[in-house]
Design a protein around this motif. Structure first.
Motif, short mmCIF file in Angstrom:
data_model
loop_
_atom_site.label_atom_id
_atom_site.label_comp_id
_atom_site.label_asym_id
_atom_site.label_seq_id
_atom_site.Cartn_x
_atom_site.Cartn_y
_atom_site.Cartn_z
N ARG A 19 0.85 -1.19 0.00
CA ARG A 19 0.00 0.00 0.00
C ARG A 19 0.88 1.23 0.00
O ARG A 19 1.99 1.22 0.53
N ILE A 20 0.37 2.30 -0.59
CA ILE A 20 1.16 3.51 -0.67
C ILE A 20 0.24 4.70 -0.38
O ILE A 20 -0.91 4.71 -0.80
N VAL A 21 0.77 5.67 0.34
CA VAL A 21 -0.01 6.85 0.68
C VAL A 21 0.35 7.95 -0.32
O VAL A 21 1.53 8.19 -0.56
N THR A 22 -0.65 8.57 -0.92
CA THR A 22 -0.39 9.68 -1.85
C THR A 22 -1.30 10.85 -1.44
O THR A 22 -2.25 10.65 -0.69
N PRO A 23 -1.02 12.04 -1.98
CA PRO A 23 -1.91 13.17 -1.66
C PRO A 23 -3.34 12.92 -2.14
O PRO A 23 -4.27 13.59 -1.69
N LEU A 24 -3.54 11.97 -3.04
CA LEU A 24 -4.89 11.69 -3.56
C LEU A 24 -5.53 10.49 -2.88
O LEU A 24 -6.57 9.99 -3.32
N GLY A 25 -4.91 9.99 -1.82
CA GLY A 25 -5.49 8.85 -1.09
C GLY A 25 -4.50 7.69 -1.02
O GLY A 25 -3.39 7.78 -1.53
N ASP A 26 -4.96 6.62 -0.40
CA ASP A 26 -4.14 5.41 -0.25
C ASP A 26 -4.42 4.46 -1.41
O ASP A 26 -5.58 4.22 -1.73
N PHE A 27 -3.36 3.91 -1.97
CA PHE A 27 -3.54 3.00 -3.11
C PHE A 27 -2.82 1.69 -2.86
O PHE A 27 -1.80 1.64 -2.18
N ALA A 28 -3.36 0.62 -3.45
CA ALA A 28 -2.73 -0.69 -3.37
C ALA A 28 -2.11 -0.98 -4.72
O ALA A 28 -2.66 -0.60 -5.77
N LEU A 29 -0.96 -1.64 -4.72
CA LEU A 29 -0.34 -1.99 -5.99
C LEU A 29 0.53 -3.22 -5.84
O LEU A 29 0.96 -3.56 -4.75
N ASP A 30 0.74 -3.90 -6.98
CA ASP A 30 1.76 -4.94 -7.08
C ASP A 30 2.95 -4.27 -7.76
O ASP A 30 2.77 -3.54 -8.74
N ASP A 31 4.14 -4.55 -7.25
CA ASP A 31 5.34 -3.90 -7.79
C ASP A 31 6.48 -4.90 -7.72
O ASP A 31 6.87 -5.31 -6.64
N SER A 32 6.98 -5.29 -8.91
CA SER A 32 8.03 -6.31 -8.88
C SER A 32 9.41 -5.69 -8.64
O SER A 32 10.42 -6.39 -8.65
N SER A 33 9.44 -4.37 -8.41
CA SER A 33 10.58 -3.66 -7.78
C SER A 33 11.84 -3.38 -8.59
O SER A 33 12.53 -2.43 -8.28
N ARG A 34 12.20 -4.21 -9.54
CA ARG A 34 13.48 -3.96 -10.24
C ARG A 34 13.28 -3.91 -11.74
O ARG A 34 12.51 -4.68 -12.27
N GLY A 35 14.03 -3.01 -12.39
CA GLY A 35 14.00 -2.96 -13.85
C GLY A 35 13.33 -1.70 -14.37
O GLY A 35 12.99 -0.77 -13.62
N LEU A 36 13.11 -1.68 -15.69
CA LEU A 36 12.47 -0.53 -16.33
C LEU A 36 10.97 -0.60 -16.07
O LEU A 36 10.37 -1.68 -16.13
N PRO A 37 10.37 0.55 -15.77
CA PRO A 37 8.97 0.51 -15.35
C PRO A 37 7.96 0.21 -16.47
O PRO A 37 7.92 0.90 -17.49
N LEU A 38 7.16 -0.83 -16.23
CA LEU A 38 6.04 -1.20 -17.10
C LEU A 38 4.80 -1.11 -16.21
O LEU A 38 4.64 -1.90 -15.28
N VAL A 39 3.96 -0.12 -16.48
CA VAL A 39 2.81 0.16 -15.61
C VAL A 39 1.56 -0.38 -16.29
O VAL A 39 1.29 -0.04 -17.45
N LEU A 40 0.82 -1.24 -15.61
CA LEU A 40 -0.34 -1.89 -16.21
C LEU A 40 -1.62 -1.51 -15.47
O LEU A 40 -1.71 -1.67 -14.24
N LEU A 41 -2.60 -1.01 -16.23
CA LEU A 41 -3.84 -0.50 -15.65
C LEU A 41 -4.99 -1.44 -16.02
O LEU A 41 -5.24 -1.69 -17.21
#
Ligand code: MLT
Length: 261
Positions: free
Chosen positions: A2-24
């Motif tokens: 979970r991550i806190v942002t100015p727009l609220g708390d969000f849940a995400l899966d993050d494999s942590s290493r490498g070039l970012p591939l963001v999937l919606l």
């Protein structure tokens, strides 16, 4: 996580290493729909899959717009320290968020993956039907969306176990958030002219049996986006990542391999 942002708390899966591939993910689902393909994505890529505003375990707001959903995706990226350009991909509603992101955050986008999505705005009738569906979702829960998608969401050959698993996931989404997303989809902007402005590598993906956003539509999008590639996934409907994870991941991997060549 979970991550806190100015727009609220969000849940995400993050494999942590490498070039970012963001999937919606699509509507009304959550980040879990990427899990069948995440382990198959080629080495060197960091898969970041958030639950979009209102869905899964993320913040819920009774009123939201595609613009606000888009802002929250970039707020999540800021919060996890991803300020570089990303490969941004989305399925259906996730793709609609990609169009908005291209309009307002193009400097942060290195490439696009548009999966079983559509660039049109709703007609007045379509918008009214989204609002009606939102009211039903608030009263009866998002299960009614699953019921309305039976026979249309998946290719007929997709096993009933897979189909039931994802219909069940639709059924457990937060009512208020799912209803807000239905209204946001009703109010979405037209993106046909946006397609002509895309000047980063783009892969359009579609299931060969998608009846919600069919291959003919994917072809039209492919024709409008200069230099784009098209991958048609055999024996898949509107949800190739869960129906055909192997061939979907392989189309995405081929595209990723070509970036920077
Ligand atoms: C989706 O998968 O996001 C939905 O099919 C979007 C829609 O209902 O248009």
């Amino acid at each position: 996580m979970r991550i806190v942002t100015p727009l609220g708390d969000f849940a995400l899966d993050d494999s942590s290493r490498g070039l970012p591939l963001v999937l919606l993910h699509g509507f009304p689902l959550d980040r879990s729909m990427w899990r069948p393909i995440t382990p198959l994505i080629r080495d060197g890529w960091r898969v970041i899959a958030p639950d979009l505003l209102g869905l899964g375990e993320s913040a819920v707001r009774p009123a939201a717009s595609i613009a606000e959903i888009t802002d929250s995706v970039f707020a999540v990226l800021d919060a996890i320290g991803v300020h570089d350009r990303v490969v941004l991909g989305g399925l259906s509603m996730g793709g609609i968020v990609c169009f908005e992101a291209w309009r307002r955050y193009s400097s942060r986008i290195a490439a696009l993956l548009l999966i079983d999505t559509r660039p049109n705005a709703e007609t007045p009738e379509g918008r009214a039907s989204r609002y009606e569906s939102a009211a039903h979702i608030e009263r009866e829960g998002p299960r009614i969306v699953a019921d309305s998608m039976r026979g249309r969401l998946f290719a007929p050959s997709t096993s009933s176990a897979v189909q039931e698993e994802w219909f069940a996931r639709i059924g457990v989404q937060p009512r208020v958030g799912a209803a807000a997303c239905a209204r946001a989809l009703g109010d979405r902007a037209d993106s046909w002219t946006t397609l002509e402005t895309i000047n980063v590598p783009t892969l359009v993906v579609v299931g060969d049996q998608d009846v919600i956003t069919p291959p003919a539509l994917a072809n039209e999008m492919h024709a409008k986006i200069r230099g784009s590639q098209l991958a048609v996934i055999k024996d898949a409907g509107h949800m190739p990542p869960v129906e055909q994870p192997g061939s979907t991941a392989s189309a995405i991997n081929d595209f990723l391999a070509g970036l920077g060549e």
